[in-house]
Design a protein around this motif. Structure first.
Motif, mmCIF file in Angstrom:
data_model
loop_
_atom_site.group_PDB
_atom_site.id
_atom_site.type_symbol
_atom_site.label_atom_id
_atom_site.label_comp_id
_atom_site.label_asym_id
_atom_site.label_seq_id
_atom_site.Cartn_x
_atom_site.Cartn_y
_atom_site.Cartn_z
ATOM 1 N N LEU A 1 0.997 -1.110 0.064
ATOM 2 C CA LEU A 1 0.339 -0.380 -0.061
ATOM 3 C C LEU A 1 1.529 1.202 0.298
ATOM 4 C CD1 LEU A 1 -2.603 -1.242 2.540
ATOM 5 C CD2 LEU A 1 -2.702 -1.115 -0.012
ATOM 6 N N ASP A 2 1.896 1.109 0.126
ATOM 7 C CA ASP A 2 2.527 2.321 -0.474
ATOM 8 C C ASP A 2 3.338 2.923 -1.752
ATOM 9 O OD1 ASP A 2 4.560 0.305 -1.014
ATOM 10 O OD2 ASP A 2 6.623 0.710 0.553
ATOM 11 N N ASP A 3 2.673 1.846 -2.651
ATOM 12 C CA ASP A 3 2.744 2.378 -3.960
ATOM 13 C C ASP A 3 1.983 3.551 -4.099
ATOM 14 O OD1 ASP A 3 2.682 2.333 -6.493
ATOM 15 O OD2 ASP A 3 2.423 -0.223 -7.153
ATOM 16 N N GLU A 4 2.345 4.454 -4.626
ATOM 17 C CA GLU A 4 1.782 5.785 -4.859
ATOM 18 C C GLU A 4 1.246 6.365 -6.146
ATOM 19 O OE1 GLU A 4 2.724 9.659 -3.931
ATOM 20 O OE2 GLU A 4 4.422 9.143 -2.626
ATOM 21 N N ASP A 5 0.854 4.805 -6.955
ATOM 22 C CA ASP A 5 0.197 5.102 -8.015
ATOM 23 C C ASP A 5 -1.248 4.365 -7.807
ATOM 24 O OD1 ASP A 5 1.600 6.228 -9.953
ATOM 25 O OD2 ASP A 5 2.971 4.249 -10.289
ATOM 26 N N LEU A 6 -1.403 3.193 -6.614
ATOM 27 C CA LEU A 6 -2.496 3.248 -6.697
ATOM 28 C C LEU A 6 -2.923 3.394 -5.767
ATOM 29 C CD1 LEU A 6 -2.343 -0.487 -6.621
ATOM 30 C CD2 LEU A 6 -1.647 -0.376 -4.129
ATOM 31 N N GLN A 7 -4.412 3.394 -5.927
ATOM 32 C CA GLN A 7 -5.475 4.549 -4.781
ATOM 33 C C GLN A 7 -6.414 3.291 -3.860
ATOM 34 O OE1 GLN A 7 -8.024 6.099 -7.915
ATOM 35 N NE2 GLN A 7 -6.638 7.186 -8.932
ATOM 36 N N VAL A 8 -5.127 3.949 -2.811
ATOM 37 C CA VAL A 8 -5.568 3.772 -0.817
ATOM 38 C C VAL A 8 -6.170 4.611 -0.729
ATOM 39 C CG1 VAL A 8 -5.105 2.620 0.375
ATOM 40 C CG2 VAL A 8 -3.456 2.053 -1.513
ATOM 41 N N VAL A 9 -7.533 4.019 -0.026
ATOM 42 C CA VAL A 9 -8.324 4.765 0.454
ATOM 43 C C VAL A 9 -8.880 4.629 2.160
ATOM 44 C CG1 VAL A 9 -10.944 6.288 1.080
ATOM 45 C CG2 VAL A 9 -9.978 5.948 -1.008
ATOM 46 N N SER B 1 -0.421 0.941 10.940
ATOM 47 C CA SER B 1 0.906 1.314 9.698
ATOM 48 C C SER B 1 2.105 1.322 10.022
ATOM 49 C CB SER B 1 0.238 1.874 8.258
ATOM 50 O OG SER B 1 -0.130 3.118 9.230
ATOM 51 N N ALA B 2 2.672 2.339 10.989
ATOM 52 C CA ALA B 2 3.293 2.707 11.592
ATOM 53 C C ALA B 2 4.918 1.869 12.170
ATOM 54 C CB ALA B 2 3.062 3.538 12.997
ATOM 55 N N ALA B 3 3.464 0.633 12.969
ATOM 56 C CA ALA B 3 3.589 -0.261 13.580
ATOM 57 C C ALA B 3 4.762 -1.445 12.692
ATOM 58 C CB ALA B 3 2.635 -1.805 14.334
ATOM 59 N N ALA B 4 4.074 -1.484 11.261
ATOM 60 C CA ALA B 4 4.775 -2.783 10.417
ATOM 61 C C ALA B 4 5.685 -1.837 9.585
ATOM 62 C CB ALA B 4 3.380 -3.070 9.241
ATOM 63 N N GLY B 5 6.548 -0.283 10.202
ATOM 64 C CA GLY B 5 6.977 0.817 8.452
ATOM 65 C C GLY B 5 6.447 0.682 7.511
ATOM 66 N N VAL B 6 4.884 0.482 7.363
ATOM 67 C CA VAL B 6 4.959 1.091 6.264
ATOM 68 C C VAL B 6 3.994 2.507 6.226
ATOM 69 C CG1 VAL B 6 3.389 -0.010 3.708
ATOM 70 C CG2 VAL B 6 3.910 -1.569 5.398
ATOM 71 N N GLN B 7 4.696 2.891 5.103
ATOM 72 C CA GLN B 7 4.057 4.093 4.977
ATOM 73 C C GLN B 7 3.064 3.760 3.453
ATOM 74 O OE1 GLN B 7 5.747 7.353 6.687
ATOM 75 N NE2 GLN B 7 4.131 8.183 6.117
ATOM 76 N N ILE C 1 -4.033 -8.809 7.912
ATOM 77 C CA ILE C 1 -2.860 -7.674 8.310
ATOM 78 C C ILE C 1 -2.447 -8.417 9.452
ATOM 79 C CG2 ILE C 1 -1.716 -5.607 8.504
ATOM 80 C CD1 ILE C 1 -5.287 -3.948 7.475
ATOM 81 N N ASP C 2 -0.777 -8.662 9.421
ATOM 82 C CA ASP C 2 -0.281 -9.557 10.313
ATOM 83 C C ASP C 2 0.026 -7.840 11.697
ATOM 84 O OD1 ASP C 2 0.568 -11.114 9.061
ATOM 85 O OD2 ASP C 2 2.556 -10.283 7.993
ATOM 86 N N GLY C 3 -0.895 -8.644 12.449
ATOM 87 C CA GLY C 3 -0.176 -7.773 13.932
ATOM 88 C C GLY C 3 -2.255 -7.259 14.213
ATOM 89 N N ALA C 4 -3.111 -7.600 12.935
ATOM 90 C CA ALA C 4 -4.400 -6.342 13.513
ATOM 91 C C ALA C 4 -5.299 -6.720 14.179
ATOM 92 C CB ALA C 4 -4.592 -5.948 11.806
ATOM 93 N N GLN C 5 -5.008 -8.333 14.508
ATOM 94 C CA GLN C 5 -6.050 -8.733 15.453
ATOM 95 C C GLN C 5 -4.799 -8.318 17.084
ATOM 96 O OE1 GLN C 5 -7.838 -12.466 14.921
ATOM 97 N NE2 GLN C 5 -6.676 -12.298 13.456
ATOM 98 N N GLU C 6 -3.947 -8.466 17.114
ATOM 99 C CA GLU C 6 -3.576 -8.550 18.498
ATOM 100 C C GLU C 6 -3.379 -6.749 18.898
ATOM 101 O OE1 GLU C 6 -1.608 -10.213 16.127
ATOM 102 O OE2 GLU C 6 -2.696 -11.832 17.044
ATOM 103 N N ASP C 7 -4.051 -5.965 17.853
ATOM 104 C CA ASP C 7 -4.704 -4.514 17.827
ATOM 105 C C ASP C 7 -5.344 -4.093 17.961
ATOM 106 O OD1 ASP C 7 -4.141 -1.621 18.635
ATOM 107 O OD2 ASP C 7 -2.515 -1.439 17.041
ATOM 108 N N PRO C 8 -6.586 -4.359 18.551
ATOM 109 C CA PRO C 8 -8.051 -4.264 17.745
ATOM 110 C C PRO C 8 -8.877 -3.152 18.296
ATOM 111 C CG PRO C 8 -8.435 -6.056 19.926
ATOM 112 C CD PRO C 8 -6.965 -5.424 19.309
#
Lengths: 247, 265
Positions: A123-131, A147-153, A197-204
């Protein structure tokens, strides 16, 4: 007829219509994401107890704002702890709020996955339309944490004010991917593809429920709270919708 | 207008009471909101990066939308005013649709036309133009809801022009474009200005169509009304401060424009 009166009361038009009458019914303010499940749980509760339930569904912060301005209700259920804490801080809550469900974020794409997304790192791809949700609303705060925990911008093209708007844009193909709750993804059925998403279930997100200080019918109100937390049918309805048990 | 006709056309005194109530309906809630304003924090709330980005975006998109409304709406008003063909009434009703549609419906209509899955998606892609999630979408949404205000205002003014004056000019051999430029447009000046002001004000306040169509991103599509709606979630004080800012900008624009048109006309 009864329904009409209770509705008017919920709208603040006839504040006294259902006062001093315990079997008249209760009013429950609940987060928008609880709409389907609470309607269903309400029906079961009415079957069991004979007490009618009137719901008002809206964004959690909007509900708390209405209550602060004197809207009459017996029970409040929010989609995050921050808004319940705000209600408690304003002296609206009677006793301690209890957690009754968890919801965690997933990635959804339109059916067919045109953007070929398979995980958060895509999801850090600029060409992708992410909402995504704006960080001011609960789902946006959760998105930032994950996203911060996964280090993804993530570079979103839009930050919506509600999770349903995110789902809407993915559903009609206006976005390649979006972050929504597991329950939303389930509700959209075949129209979307879902990726964990990895880790999402641990941070609900945690859903608390509480009886209100201003309750007209505190007895049935508390019964409803207990029903949501402990009744087997209620638990099943929540689970079927994608909510998980709070740990 | 002479003093005599003014006193003749003056309404009876009792209208003052409903008139005051009418003004109250509009002004009381605005006053009520002011009481929630925290003056001490106002400067900080208004100069935050997100507030400034929203203000800047709102001003330039509403300005662009107004120019678009003028360039396209004035000719449209002229055609409607002079049209003699059958069906012009139906056409006019259709063109005024955005006045009665909830803006969010307008937003959906725009989405299904200019969105990446919309009716024109193929053509737009071919031309390499992306509309969704850009400020172009904001301007389009604004122009969609604002255009009718300008068209009504200008058409009414054009209809008020005495045809005999124009006829005389035509007889004298004046070119139609010259008549439009030197006679019609100056005569409809006040209508043009009030139409443009209404269009700008409506653009500035646009919310539903922008939310449903354009998206919501700081500096790109998140205009002042969207920023207010978002701030309301966590910081009601900021929402009230921004509302005040929106009101101030609107009053400023309206008073400048009307002041000028009063002097001009």
């Amino acid at each position: 007829m009864k329904r009409t009166i209770a509705l008017a009361a919920a709208g603040g038009l006839a504040l006294t219509a259902c006062a001093d009458n315990d079997d008249e019914g209760i009013t429950v303010f609940a987060a928008a994401s609880l709409h389907e499940v609470f309607e269903e749980i309400g029906e079961r509760y009415t079957e069991e107890t004979g007490v009618e339930v009137e719901f008002t569904f809206a964004g959690s912060s909007g509900l708390v704002e209405q209550l602060e301005n004197g809207a009459p209700a017996d029970v409040l259920a929010t989609a995050d702890e921050a808004n319940m804490d705000a209600a408690a801080g304003s002296g609206l809550v009677s006793g301690d709020p209890e957690l009754f469900a968890e919801n965690y974020l997933v990635i959804v794409t339109p059916a067919g996955n045109p953007g070929q997304v398979s995980g958060l790192e895509d999801l850090d791809d600029e060409d992708l339309q992410v909402v995504i949700c704006a960080e001011q609303v609960p789902c946006g705060a959760a998105t930032q944490r994950i996203s911060a925990a996964a280090g993804v911008q993530i570079s979103p093209v839009s930050e919506e004010t509600s999770v349903t708007d995110v789902l809407g844009r993915v559903r009609n193909g206006e976005a390649d991917a979006g972050l929504v709750y597991a329950t939303d993804a389930l509700q959209a059925g075949d129209e979307v593809e879902t990726f964990e998403i990895d880790g999402a279930q641990e941070d609900p997100n945690l859903y608390p429920i509480a009886l209100l200080e201003s309750a007209d019918a505190p007895g049935p109100g508390q019964e409803f709270v207990d029903f949501v937390i402990g009744d087997e049918q209620a638990r099943q309805i929540l689970e079927d919708a994608g909510f998980t048990e709070p740990r | 207008m002479s003093a005599a006709t003014r006193s003749l056309s003056r309404p009876p005194a009792w209208v003052l009471i409903p008139a005051l109530l009418g003004a109250t309906v509009i002004l009381l809630p605005v006053t009520g909101m002011m009481t929630r304003l925290s003056w001490a924090e106002l400067p900080a709330l208004l100069t935050s990066p997100s507030s400034l980005a929203a203000l800047r975006l709102s001003l330039w998109t509403a300005g662009t939308s107004t120019v678009l409304c003028l360039v396209l709406g004035v000719p449209l008003a002229l055609v409607l005013a002079y049209a003699r063909f059958r069906g012009v009434t139906v056409l006019r009703s259709l063109l005024l649709l955005p006045l009665v549609l909830p803006p969010v419906v307008g937003g959906l209509a725009l989405l299904y036309t200019f969105g990446s899955q919309g009716m024109l998606s193929g053509a737009l892609e071919f031309l390499g133009i992306r509309v969704a999630y850009t400020s172009i979408a904001v301007v389009l949404a604004m122009a969609f809801v604002s255009m009718p205000f300008l068209v009504i205002s200008v058409e009414t003014a054009v209809r008020g022009v005495d045809p005999e004056i124009l006829e005389a000019a035509t007889v004298d051999g004046a070119h139609r474009t010259a008549i439009l430029r030197y006679m019609v447009l100056p005569l409809v000046g006040p209508g043009l200005v009030s139409g443009a002001v209404l269009a700008f004000a409506r653009s500035l306040g646009e919310f539903g169509a922008t939310l449903a169509f354009a998206g919501n991103r700081q500096g790109v599509t998140r205009t002042l009304p969207l920023e207010i709606y978002l701030q309301r979630e966590t910081d009601p004080d900021a929402a009230v401060a921004l509302s005040l800012l929106l009101i101030a900008v609107a009053i400023l624009v309206i008073s400048i424009a009307y002041g000028r048109s009063q002097r001009g006309g």
